[in-house]
Design a protein around this motif. Structure first.
Motif, short mmCIF file in Angstrom:
data_model
loop_
_atom_site.label_atom_id
_atom_site.label_comp_id
_atom_site.label_asym_id
_atom_site.label_seq_id
_atom_site.Cartn_x
_atom_site.Cartn_y
_atom_site.Cartn_z
N MET A 1 0.83 -1.19 0.00
CA MET A 1 0.00 0.00 0.00
C MET A 1 0.88 1.25 0.00
SD MET A 1 -3.09 -1.22 2.50
CE MET A 1 -4.22 0.07 1.99
N ASN A 2 2.11 1.12 -0.46
CA ASN A 2 3.02 2.27 -0.46
C ASN A 2 2.67 3.27 -1.55
OD1 ASN A 2 5.64 3.44 0.59
ND2 ASN A 2 6.05 3.33 -1.60
N CYS A 3 2.42 2.82 -2.74
CA CYS A 3 2.14 3.71 -3.88
C CYS A 3 0.64 3.77 -4.16
CB CYS A 3 2.83 3.20 -5.14
SG CYS A 3 4.63 3.11 -5.02
N GLN A 4 0.21 4.89 -4.69
CA GLN A 4 -1.15 4.97 -5.21
C GLN A 4 -1.19 4.09 -6.46
OE1 GLN A 4 -3.87 6.56 -4.02
NE2 GLN A 4 -2.62 7.05 -2.23
N PRO A 5 -2.18 3.22 -6.58
CA PRO A 5 -2.24 2.32 -7.73
C PRO A 5 -2.14 3.03 -9.08
CG PRO A 5 -3.80 1.61 -6.08
CD PRO A 5 -3.25 2.93 -5.61
N SER A 6 -2.69 4.22 -9.19
CA SER A 6 -2.64 4.94 -10.47
C SER A 6 -1.24 5.44 -10.81
CB SER A 6 -3.60 6.12 -10.45
OG SER A 6 -3.24 7.04 -9.43
N GLU A 7 -0.36 5.48 -9.81
CA GLU A 7 1.01 5.95 -10.02
C GLU A 7 2.07 4.88 -9.77
OE1 GLU A 7 1.70 9.01 -11.17
OE2 GLU A 7 -0.46 9.30 -11.30
N ALA A 8 1.66 3.67 -9.41
CA ALA A 8 2.61 2.63 -9.03
C ALA A 8 3.52 2.22 -10.19
CB ALA A 8 1.87 1.41 -8.51
N PRO A 9 4.83 2.36 -10.02
CA PRO A 9 5.77 2.00 -11.08
C PRO A 9 5.68 0.53 -11.48
CG PRO A 9 6.91 3.19 -9.32
CD PRO A 9 5.52 2.92 -8.85
N CYS A 10 5.42 -0.35 -10.53
CA CYS A 10 5.36 -1.78 -10.84
C CYS A 10 4.20 -2.09 -11.79
CB CYS A 10 5.24 -2.61 -9.57
SG CYS A 10 3.80 -2.22 -8.53
N ILE A 11 3.07 -1.46 -11.54
CA ILE A 11 1.91 -1.68 -12.40
C ILE A 11 2.20 -1.17 -13.81
CG2 ILE A 11 -0.49 -1.01 -12.83
CD1 ILE A 11 -0.93 -1.02 -9.80
N LYS A 12 2.83 0.00 -13.89
CA LYS A 12 3.13 0.60 -15.20
C LYS A 12 4.18 -0.21 -15.96
CE LYS A 12 2.02 5.33 -13.90
NZ LYS A 12 2.54 6.71 -13.75
N LYS A 13 5.12 -0.82 -15.24
CA LYS A 13 6.24 -1.52 -15.89
C LYS A 13 5.91 -2.95 -16.33
CE LYS A 13 10.72 -1.69 -16.81
NZ LYS A 13 11.39 -0.82 -17.75
N CYS A 14 4.96 -3.60 -15.67
CA CYS A 14 4.69 -5.02 -15.91
C CYS A 14 4.15 -5.26 -17.32
CB CYS A 14 3.70 -5.55 -14.89
SG CYS A 14 3.35 -7.31 -15.11
N PRO A 15 4.87 -6.06 -18.13
CA PRO A 15 4.42 -6.33 -19.49
C PRO A 15 3.26 -7.33 -19.56
CG PRO A 15 6.42 -7.54 -19.05
CD PRO A 15 6.16 -6.67 -17.85
N ASN A 16 2.96 -7.98 -18.44
CA ASN A 16 1.93 -9.02 -18.42
C ASN A 16 0.66 -8.61 -17.68
OD1 ASN A 16 3.61 -11.01 -19.74
ND2 ASN A 16 4.80 -10.97 -17.86
N ASN A 17 0.61 -7.35 -17.24
CA ASN A 17 -0.54 -6.88 -16.46
C ASN A 17 -0.82 -7.81 -15.29
OD1 ASN A 17 -1.07 -4.58 -18.11
ND2 ASN A 17 -1.97 -5.97 -19.62
N ALA A 18 0.23 -8.24 -14.60
CA ALA A 18 0.09 -9.19 -13.50
C ALA A 18 -0.28 -8.53 -12.18
CB ALA A 18 1.38 -9.98 -13.34
N PHE A 19 -0.24 -7.23 -12.12
CA PHE A 19 -0.57 -6.54 -10.87
C PHE A 19 -2.05 -6.22 -10.81
CE2 PHE A 19 3.92 -6.07 -11.18
CZ PHE A 19 4.36 -6.15 -9.87
N GLU A 20 -2.61 -6.37 -9.62
CA GLU A 20 -4.03 -6.08 -9.40
C GLU A 20 -4.16 -5.23 -8.15
OE1 GLU A 20 -5.85 -9.95 -9.13
OE2 GLU A 20 -5.61 -10.32 -11.27
N VAL A 21 -5.25 -4.51 -8.06
CA VAL A 21 -5.52 -3.68 -6.89
C VAL A 21 -6.72 -4.27 -6.16
CG1 VAL A 21 -6.07 -1.37 -6.07
CG2 VAL A 21 -4.61 -1.65 -8.08
N LEU A 22 -6.50 -4.61 -4.90
CA LEU A 22 -7.55 -5.19 -4.07
C LEU A 22 -7.70 -4.33 -2.82
CD1 LEU A 22 -6.56 -8.97 -4.29
CD2 LEU A 22 -8.34 -7.79 -5.59
#
Length: 76
Positions: free
Chosen positions: A26-47
């Protein structure tokens, strides 16, 4: 287990290095999270405001690790 002492969750967080990627961050805001932006497989989710990794989508390419500002992502 290795707690990162990031104080984000204000508890005794225990993030461990495992073969299967795991994350509840919960460190980054999901809309700004570098991991979400970088992942080529869209493997990150927000719960519920927390960022997690969908293990079925993650191919362990490790692109997310280098962009995490607190080093919370561990993949062996």
């Amino acid at each position: 287990m290795n707690c990162l002492n990031c104080t984000t969750c204000e508890s005794d967080c225990q993030l461990k290095e495992v073969d299967t990627p795991s994350l509840f961050c919960m460190n980054c805001q999901p809309s700004e999270a570098p991991c979400i932006k970088k992942c080529p497989n869209n493997a990150f989710e927000v719960l519920g405001g927390a960022i997690t990794i969908n293990e079925e989508k993650c191919d362990k390419c490790m692109e997310c690790i280098s962009v995490c500002p607190i080093g919370a992502i561990h993949i062996n």
